[in-house]
Enzyme design. Structure first.
Site, PDB file in Angstrom:
ATOM      1  N   LYS A  93       4.763  -5.655  -6.106  1.00  0.00           N
ATOM      2  CA  LYS A  93       3.911  -4.739  -6.862  1.00  0.00           C
ATOM      3  C   LYS A  93       3.472  -3.643  -5.913  1.00  0.00           C
ATOM      4  O   LYS A  93       2.749  -3.900  -4.944  1.00  0.00           O
ATOM      5  CB  LYS A  93       2.681  -5.449  -7.422  1.00  0.00           C
ATOM      6  CG  LYS A  93       1.663  -4.497  -8.082  1.00  0.00           C
ATOM      7  CD  LYS A  93       0.297  -5.133  -8.195  1.00  0.00           C
ATOM      8  CE  LYS A  93      -0.743  -4.169  -8.733  1.00  0.00           C
ATOM      9  NZ  LYS A  93      -0.916  -2.956  -7.913  1.00  0.00           N
ATOM     10  N   CYS A 117      -2.915   2.415   9.068  1.00  0.00           N
ATOM     11  CA  CYS A 117      -3.739   1.210   9.225  1.00  0.00           C
ATOM     12  C   CYS A 117      -4.243   1.074  10.652  1.00  0.00           C
ATOM     13  O   CYS A 117      -5.385   0.701  10.881  1.00  0.00           O
ATOM     14  CB  CYS A 117      -2.941  -0.029   8.837  1.00  0.00           C
ATOM     15  SG  CYS A 117      -2.419  -0.070   7.115  1.00  0.00           S
ATOM     16  N   GLU A 129     -14.253   2.642   7.834  1.00  0.00           N
ATOM     17  CA  GLU A 129     -12.899   3.181   7.883  1.00  0.00           C
ATOM     18  C   GLU A 129     -12.875   4.564   7.229  1.00  0.00           C
ATOM     19  O   GLU A 129     -13.385   4.756   6.121  1.00  0.00           O
ATOM     20  CB  GLU A 129     -11.930   2.249   7.163  1.00  0.00           C
ATOM     21  CG  GLU A 129     -10.482   2.654   7.344  1.00  0.00           C
ATOM     22  CD  GLU A 129      -9.514   1.579   6.878  1.00  0.00           C
ATOM     23  OE1 GLU A 129      -8.449   1.451   7.493  1.00  0.00           O
ATOM     24  OE2 GLU A 129      -9.824   0.880   5.895  1.00  0.00           O
ATOM     25  N   GLU A 161      -4.021  -7.882   5.187  1.00  0.00           N
ATOM     26  CA  GLU A 161      -4.175  -6.849   6.217  1.00  0.00           C
ATOM     27  C   GLU A 161      -5.005  -5.745   5.600  1.00  0.00           C
ATOM     28  O   GLU A 161      -4.538  -5.014   4.730  1.00  0.00           O
ATOM     29  CB  GLU A 161      -2.806  -6.342   6.675  1.00  0.00           C
ATOM     30  CG  GLU A 161      -2.861  -5.643   8.031  1.00  0.00           C
ATOM     31  CD  GLU A 161      -3.162  -4.162   7.925  1.00  0.00           C
ATOM     32  OE1 GLU A 161      -4.374  -3.803   7.955  1.00  0.00           O
ATOM     33  OE2 GLU A 161      -2.225  -3.381   7.806  1.00  0.00           O
ATOM     34  N   PRO A 196       0.823  -1.209   0.000  1.00  0.00           N
ATOM     35  CA  PRO A 196       0.000   0.000   0.000  1.00  0.00           C
ATOM     36  C   PRO A 196       0.860   1.264   0.000  1.00  0.00           C
ATOM     37  O   PRO A 196       2.083   1.203   0.164  1.00  0.00           O
ATOM     38  CB  PRO A 196      -0.768  -0.125   1.320  1.00  0.00           C
ATOM     39  CG  PRO A 196       0.254  -0.723   2.244  1.00  0.00           C
ATOM     40  CD  PRO A 196       1.070  -1.678   1.389  1.00  0.00           C
ATOM     41  N   GLY A 235      -8.837  -7.072  -0.764  1.00  0.00           N
ATOM     42  CA  GLY A 235      -8.572  -8.379  -0.180  1.00  0.00           C
ATOM     43  C   GLY A 235      -9.510  -9.437  -0.709  1.00  0.00           C
ATOM     44  O   GLY A 235      -9.107 -10.581  -0.973  1.00  0.00           O
ATOM     45  N   GLY A 280      -4.299  -3.547   2.089  1.00  0.00           N
ATOM     46  CA  GLY A 280      -5.152  -2.600   1.373  1.00  0.00           C
ATOM     47  C   GLY A 280      -6.584  -2.681   1.859  1.00  0.00           C
ATOM     48  O   GLY A 280      -6.851  -2.977   3.029  1.00  0.00           O
ATOM     49  N   ASN A 293       0.358   4.045   2.130  1.00  0.00           N
ATOM     50  CA  ASN A 293       0.345   4.921   3.313  1.00  0.00           C
ATOM     51  C   ASN A 293       1.638   4.855   4.119  1.00  0.00           C
ATOM     52  O   ASN A 293       2.124   5.858   4.624  1.00  0.00           O
ATOM     53  CB  ASN A 293      -0.863   4.622   4.190  1.00  0.00           C
ATOM     54  CG  ASN A 293      -0.861   3.217   4.746  1.00  0.00           C
ATOM     55  OD1 ASN A 293      -0.525   2.264   4.046  1.00  0.00           O
ATOM     56  ND2 ASN A 293      -1.244   3.081   6.001  1.00  0.00           N
ATOM     57  N   PHE A 343      -9.791   6.651   7.403  1.00  0.00           N
ATOM     58  CA  PHE A 343      -8.438   6.750   6.878  1.00  0.00           C
ATOM     59  C   PHE A 343      -8.081   8.197   6.557  1.00  0.00           C
ATOM     60  O   PHE A 343      -7.505   8.517   5.525  1.00  0.00           O
ATOM     61  CB  PHE A 343      -8.267   5.860   5.641  1.00  0.00           C
ATOM     62  CG  PHE A 343      -6.940   5.141   5.609  1.00  0.00           C
ATOM     63  CD1 PHE A 343      -6.600   4.257   6.609  1.00  0.00           C
ATOM     64  CD2 PHE A 343      -6.043   5.357   4.584  1.00  0.00           C
ATOM     65  CE1 PHE A 343      -5.384   3.597   6.595  1.00  0.00           C
ATOM     66  CE2 PHE A 343      -4.817   4.701   4.557  1.00  0.00           C
ATOM     67  CZ  PHE A 343      -4.482   3.823   5.554  1.00  0.00           C
TER      68      PHE A 343
END
Length: 459
Positions: free
Chosen positions: A155, A263, A362, A229, A130, A212, A207, A132, A364
């Protein structure tokens, strides 16, 4: 095939773009990784550790360019540096425990039998990282995977395209062979094709819940190991015996650091009624002390969110909550840089409830809701009233009390008097929609290896 573009949140320009690999080129990368794996695993463990640590040292030497690139890519203020503290600590710890974690467990070694359990690498590990905390989240799997004898294909998220390139540059310069660790740019279709084609021995994804689920669908029927996660809605609970000033400082930092894009950031806070008013007053003052602005400005303590569309999600949650009766405690005009785009004024909401998306989904981003509770039972019920379970932060003066409350909370990690932290000696894991799997600690090595039993008899 279209190029993948990285739009900088700093000024909205295209900061970088890369063409994704074709399916044939992606399959060729996997083939090279598979071909290189046995030779890499055959190297002595000490040699693999030394090469990994050499790569991390070179990454440290890139600090100035990495910090600048992170600001352009995802908006983190340069005053906070990179992610080197965690990168180095996690690398060092996983290196220290590798020999013991990977050593065979001997059941019997006699004149009649030799019986033991060994660990062997799973083969090719695929990391889908990810944006973040783009270095830390990659290191969590990259370092132990390589140490354990796997090859790795990385990736990275489109928002942090350059991170994978820097990691590959550093590790290759440190001596890790190019086919042992490859950074690739892939679109979703090719990513899912590779997973469905049994290309990997393990896939680690960090992510969204939707992402997921897509990984799980792609892996269905392949029996590929997955580590997922998928974020959280992490609570803090301030008991009547809490140190109020410490709770405010840590929980608000946990809610606002990195523009709330963590996260395990704090997204909802429950405060005992005896401390509630004082906590809110101090929390508001704490947030008003932040400076929203350009991440290259030394005075900036909170930068833009990584993308304007991420900021829109948070703005919509706040507006909806206010329409339902929530009280915004921060006047956005206090933060002149708030521009309706990626630059978002931080917000505290009171008079919130669990019918509001801002308390259940979420966010975020730099927003947190604060609720008053009468006792532990009410706080526990509210903390568990969530689809997520990553971490929970309990503020109290007593270990036993924190542990007793923690045992009743559906989550992966219990903190007492701290928050938004990852200890490499402890397992990073979650439950419910946060996903499944483990990283770091000795359990991290178990995820990246498979057991093999040896039952040897003399005749």
């Amino acid at each position: 095939m279209k190029p993948i573009q990285l739009i900088s949140p700093v000024d909205g320009r295209v900061y970088a773009e890369r063409m994704p690999l074709s399916r044939d080129a992606a399959e060729a990368a996997v083939a090279r990784a598979k071909a290189a794996q046995k030779g890499w695993a055959a190297r002595p463990l000490e040699e693999r550790i030394a090469l990994v640590k050499a790569g991390v040292k070179i990454l440290n030497d890139m600090k100035d360019v990495v910090v600048e690139e992170l600001a352009w890519q995802m908006g983190r203020p340069t005053r906070f540096g990179g992610e080197y503290g965690g990168v180095n600590a996690r690398t060092d710890y996983m290196s220290e425990i590798a020999a013991e974690s990977l050593a065979p467990k001997v059941i019997e070694d006699s004149n009649a039998f030799r019986r033991y359990l060994a660990r062997e690498p799973v083969g090719v590990v695929f990391i889908v990282a990810p944006w973040n905390y783009p270095y830390l989240t990659t290191i969590n799997t990259l370092v132990p995977a390589l140490i354990a004898g796997n090859t790795v294909i990385l990736k990275h998220a489109s928002q942090t395209l350059l991170v994978g390139e820097r990691l590959a540059e550093a590790f290759h310069a440190g001596g890790v062979p190019q086919d042992v660790f490859q950074n690739v740019v892939l679109d979703h279709a090719t990513t899912e094709h590779l997973i469905g084609a049994k290309s990997f021995g393990f896939v680690n994804f960090t992510g969204s819940v939707g992402g997921g689920a897509a990984i799980e669908r792609a892996a269905a029927g392949t029996f590929t190991g997955l580590g997922l996660e998928l974020g959280g809605k992490d609570p803090g609970y301030v008991r009547a015996d809490a140190n109020l000033d410490a709770a405010v400082d840590t929980l608000m930092d946990g809610a606002m650091y990195n523009a709330g894009q963590c996260c395990c950031g704090i997204e909802r806070i429950y405060v005992h009624e005896s401390l509630y008013d004082a906590f809110v007053e101090k929390a508001v003052a704490w947030v008003k002390g932040l400076t929203l602005g350009n991440p290259f400005d030394a005075a900036t303590t909170i930068g833009p969110m990584a993308n304007a569309r991420f900021a829109k999600v948070v703005r919509d949650q706040i507006a909806e909550a206010v329409a339902m009766g929530a009280k915004p405690m921060i006047d956005p005009s206090h933060f002149p840089a708030n521009d309706g785009g990626a630059y978002l004024a931080p917000q505290i909401l009171t008079n919130v409830n669990h019918k509001m998306r801002v308390m259940m989904e979420e966010s975020f981003g730099p927003v947190v809701g604060i609720m008053k509770v009468k006792d532990d039972a009410e706080a526990i019920a509210l903390m568990n009233d969530s689809p997520y379970g990553l971490t929970a932060s309990i503020w109290t003066q007593d270990y036993d009390t924190a542990a007793a409350i923690g045992a009743q909370i559906e989550t992966g990690t219990i903190f007492m008097n701290r928050a938004d932290y990852l200890d490499p000696a402890l397992c990073w894991t979650g439950c419910k929609d946060t996903g499944r799997g483990t990283s770091l600690s000795y359990l991290g090595f178990l995820s990246l290896t498979r057991p093999k039993s040896y039952h040897l008899k003399k005749v």
